[in-house]
Design a protein around this motif. Sequence first.
Motif, short mmCIF file in Angstrom:
data_model
loop_
_atom_site.label_atom_id
_atom_site.label_comp_id
_atom_site.label_asym_id
_atom_site.label_seq_id
_atom_site.Cartn_x
_atom_site.Cartn_y
_atom_site.Cartn_z
N ILE A 122 30.44 6.40 10.79
CA ILE A 122 30.96 5.61 12.13
C ILE A 122 31.29 7.04 12.87
O ILE A 122 30.57 7.81 13.96
CB ILE A 122 31.87 4.73 12.30
N ARG A 179 32.66 4.45 5.34
CA ARG A 179 32.35 3.98 6.58
C ARG A 179 32.50 4.15 7.83
O ARG A 179 32.12 4.91 8.91
CB ARG A 179 32.42 2.19 6.84
N THR A 197 20.95 6.90 1.36
CA THR A 197 22.69 6.02 1.10
C THR A 197 22.76 6.29 -0.24
O THR A 197 21.80 6.82 -0.98
CB THR A 197 22.25 4.55 1.12
N ALA A 204 25.47 1.69 -2.45
CA ALA A 204 25.12 1.32 -1.30
C ALA A 204 25.11 -0.41 -1.11
O ALA A 204 23.25 -0.15 -1.52
CB ALA A 204 25.36 2.30 -0.15
N ILE A 247 25.83 -1.43 5.81
CA ILE A 247 25.75 -0.14 7.03
C ILE A 247 24.94 -1.24 8.76
O ILE A 247 25.44 -0.08 9.61
CB ILE A 247 24.51 0.54 6.21
N ALA A 269 29.28 4.22 2.42
CA ALA A 269 28.97 4.79 3.50
C ALA A 269 28.96 3.13 4.13
O ALA A 269 29.60 2.82 5.35
CB ALA A 269 27.38 5.13 4.68
N CYS A 270 29.29 2.27 2.82
CA CYS A 270 29.29 0.61 3.11
C CYS A 270 30.55 0.39 3.42
O CYS A 270 30.52 -1.15 3.74
CB CYS A 270 28.08 -0.34 2.58
N CYS A 271 31.49 0.80 2.55
CA CYS A 271 32.71 0.52 2.68
C CYS A 271 33.60 1.35 2.34
O CYS A 271 34.58 2.07 3.82
CB CYS A 271 32.85 -0.57 1.63
N ASN A 309 24.64 10.41 2.52
CA ASN A 309 25.42 9.90 1.44
C ASN A 309 26.26 9.94 0.89
O ASN A 309 24.86 9.13 -0.64
CB ASN A 309 25.70 8.74 2.33
N ASP A 314 29.40 -1.73 16.23
CA ASP A 314 30.59 -0.65 16.45
C ASP A 314 29.72 -0.39 18.28
O ASP A 314 29.18 -0.65 18.47
CB ASP A 314 30.29 1.14 16.32
N ALA A 331 27.86 -2.57 10.33
CA ALA A 331 28.49 -2.16 10.60
C ALA A 331 28.25 -1.05 12.58
O ALA A 331 28.78 -1.17 13.22
CB ALA A 331 29.12 -0.34 10.24
#
Length: 317
Positions: free
Chosen positions: A79, A75, A104, A108, A113, A70-72, A44, A120, A116
């Motif tokens: 996923i 994201r 990451t 991040a 993460i 990837a954390c925001c 990422n 899911d 998330a």
Amino acid sequence: MADVRSDGRLPLTIVGGFLGAGKSSWLRHQLYTRRFGRVHVLVNEAAELPVDDLLLGRADRLEVLAGGCACCTGRAALIAALRRICDDATGAGAGAIDALVLETSGLADPAAIAGALQEDPVLVRRIVLARTIVLVDAGAAMEQLAGEHLARRQIEAADEIVVTKAAGTDLPQRSRLVATLRLLAPGAAVSWAEFGVEAPRETDPAAAPFDLPEPEAAAPILAHRLDAREAGGWWALSAWLSALLHARGDRIVRIKGVITTPAGRLLLQSVRHHVQPPEILPDAPQGAGDPDFIALIGRDIDEQRLLRSWDTFVRAL
């Protein structure tokens, strides 16, 4: 050694750490030693043009998620990629990989993460978070911890902490750093590495941690792209970078880029004022079309002024 699961879920290792901590160098060595077995690596990048994947050729499978953390902002892309990998793992590609590794962005938050994944409904049944490994630059750690909320959150999320670039530190500094890391992440194992290779360092277990003031509010760290295909030669570029770091190094957290020179394709990297020696990269695959570029990451940077400087002193020469 690769994780082995009896429930069929793929183990995921998150490799985090602040900008410039040495994540790619460390992960490159782990891939060389096959620590994760047959692995699918996701890289990422905060910048839209990726760099770190160029160092990870030993991954069995490699995928880049560029243009957002990837954390925001990235994201949804993370996923979607993980769901697709899980679908592949139950089809014709079943058994082809043993594990997943997510390197990451340096911006991040690993805990976000992990959250998330738990939220899911598909991934929570298909993937298990095996561990979060956070790398810490020994020389820059205390400045980052004192001034960056994110640097602290990264360490607080760690199951393992790998301290890098400690060769120039003395025993008291190393000892107080470890005490500080243990204060932030009491259950995390702490180890040391240089250029990705384990390098144990002596520390004093009785040392006191550093005082950590509450970080002040600051502008967000953003990535800026510069197209270097029309740069006016290596010397013009290197002179411009040196002048930029001298004038604005306090605002520039990271510079990464790929430049074609008579010596070959060079990987350029800097962390604040510290410029690493260029690394020669293998030639790009035929038809890949990867452009030369510079990714500049920092805060309070006037992009229009940056582009005018680039056009005047680099591109026009």
